[in-house]
Design an enzyme around this catalytic site. Sequence first.
Site, PDB file in Angstrom:
ATOM      1  N   GLU A  52       0.969  -1.217  -0.029  1.00 28.46           N
ATOM      2  CA  GLU A  52       0.014  -0.119  -0.070  1.00 28.46           C
ATOM      3  C   GLU A  52       0.863   1.410   0.067  1.00 28.46           C
ATOM      4  OE1 GLU A  52      -2.680  -2.912   0.569  1.00 28.46           O
ATOM      5  OE2 GLU A  52      -1.255  -2.718   2.249  1.00 28.46           O
ATOM      6  N   SER A 100      -4.913   3.088   0.256  1.00 29.06           N
ATOM      7  CA  SER A 100      -4.587   2.940   1.728  1.00 29.06           C
ATOM      8  C   SER A 100      -5.630   1.795   2.045  1.00 29.06           C
ATOM      9  CB  SER A 100      -5.210   4.011   2.318  1.00 29.06           C
ATOM     10  OG  SER A 100      -4.512   5.248   1.901  1.00 29.06           O
ATOM     11  N   GLU A 130      -7.149  -0.018  -6.645  1.00 32.52           N
ATOM     12  CA  GLU A 130      -8.347   0.009  -5.732  1.00 32.52           C
ATOM     13  C   GLU A 130      -7.538   0.635  -4.293  1.00 32.52           C
ATOM     14  OE1 GLU A 130      -9.496  -4.284  -5.538  1.00 32.52           O
ATOM     15  OE2 GLU A 130      -7.756  -4.992  -4.600  1.00 32.52           O
ATOM     16  N   ARG A 131      -8.596   0.483  -3.284  1.00 33.97           N
ATOM     17  CA  ARG A 131      -8.265   1.034  -1.809  1.00 33.97           C
ATOM     18  C   ARG A 131      -7.790   2.322  -1.845  1.00 33.97           C
ATOM     19  NH1 ARG A 131      -4.521  -4.204   0.314  1.00 33.97           N
ATOM     20  NH2 ARG A 131      -6.055  -6.124  -0.584  1.00 33.97           N
ATOM     21  N   SER A 132      -9.043   3.103  -2.187  1.00 33.84           N
ATOM     22  CA  SER A 132      -8.557   4.718  -2.252  1.00 33.84           C
ATOM     23  C   SER A 132      -9.868   5.241  -1.318  1.00 33.84           C
ATOM     24  CB  SER A 132      -8.939   5.204  -3.518  1.00 33.84           C
ATOM     25  OG  SER A 132      -7.681   4.904  -4.053  1.00 33.84           O
TER      26      SER A 132
END
Length: 456
Positions: free
Chosen positions: A181, A231, A252-254
């Site tokens: 990440e 994140s 992804e993971r925002s």
Amino acid sequence: MFKRVFAGLSLTAMAAAGLLLTPLSGAAKPAAPAAPAPVLAFPGAQGWAAVTPGGRGGRIIKVTTLAGDGPGSLREAINASGPRIIVFEVGGVIDLDTKTLVVKESFVTIAGQTAPSPGITIIRGGMDVSAHDVVMQHIRIRSGEAGRPKKSGWEEDSFSTQGGAWNVIVDHCTLTWATDENMSASGPRFTGKTPDEWRAGASHAVTFSNNIVAEGLAWSTHFKIEHSKGSLIHDNTSDILIIGNLYAHNYERSPLFKGGVRGVIVNNLIYDPGQRALHYNLMAEEWAGHEYQLGQMVAVGNVLRAGPSTPDQLAFLEIGGYGDLEFYGRDNIAVDRIGRPLPMFGRYTTSPAKIIVVKKPPLWPLGLAPLAAVDVQQSVLAKAGARPWDRDYDDVRLIADVAEGRGQIIDSEDAIHGYPHPKPTSRPFNPDDWNLFDMTPRRPDVLDAGAKAKGT
């Protein structure tokens, strides 16, 4: 407890909220002495961590070399004990040679704003924080592949909290090219026996503000291969504020909230996500034998813009896994590449997990006043990232691409130009130039003077 709960709240706002006691009736009574205003880490600090002192009052430690370790290095300063303010007499690139910086000693301020131009850029490694009362500003971390083969297991966060880290602020930093990440809050899922103990044992009271979180590497050195991630906010993390950040070109993971996370997402610009932007996922396989906890997410005044890497079907928030999410949202904008609205909600699970929309925020840092979403893009592009008065080539490139709708998710820093190699510079640190209380410059020209550093 008072300091944490009432961070950033003026006495006027406290009175309006009914938090200051007044006589109910009868004769007038002498006014009680006014309570002192909470002391912020620096002007504009927000969230549950806003009142951390960091290294305030501690000794000044000067970083005098760009070496990855040894005398005068950033690593030596980080490993020192006791309250300390880390300042820089050098500017350029610190090559960690795949050896992560680990902050284990609490009460530290890392003041990247004190470095001469071009500032401090860390490569071939990242930073983990497993301490409390930590403030980091104006540092660039560009982890990258570090010369490792694809799928080799080099899985490096550019920045992550670990364990039960708390009272941590990462502000105005640039965190890119991670193979895990770019910017995360992590820790064990289940420390102790109760949910309250789980939350105390995970990262809590964390603020991520005004950062660039971008270009996580997709098909790279992570063992799972695809791992372009913004994140990860790990299971049971609580009291986290994610505000004013630029998320760009992450698959992804925002951000991603894992099971039981409680946090607030405000005024972020999310550009060109891959298959997901915001999402929530409590994985049953990871919670076996433990009671599922209700996640809590508040999202206000955020902007999502699709880009060249974004699929046609994308929702602002998607749910996966098995646990439910309590969600409050207001004034969020989500559009495709030509400005057509995108849906607010989606799902990538066939389980019964659901998004429970509520009418009031289940949590909110007192004193936080968000911008209107229509003002977010201009604000974020002007302010986000390390040293906005002295941006490096890659931050300028990235912000120009976001503004114009260009760029894409990348697999390696070599897809751009490889690691940066600016000419090293030096300049003596003058404590008279700085308010050592909060590491703000005493005069406007102090920051400009950094551009006049001597080359070495």
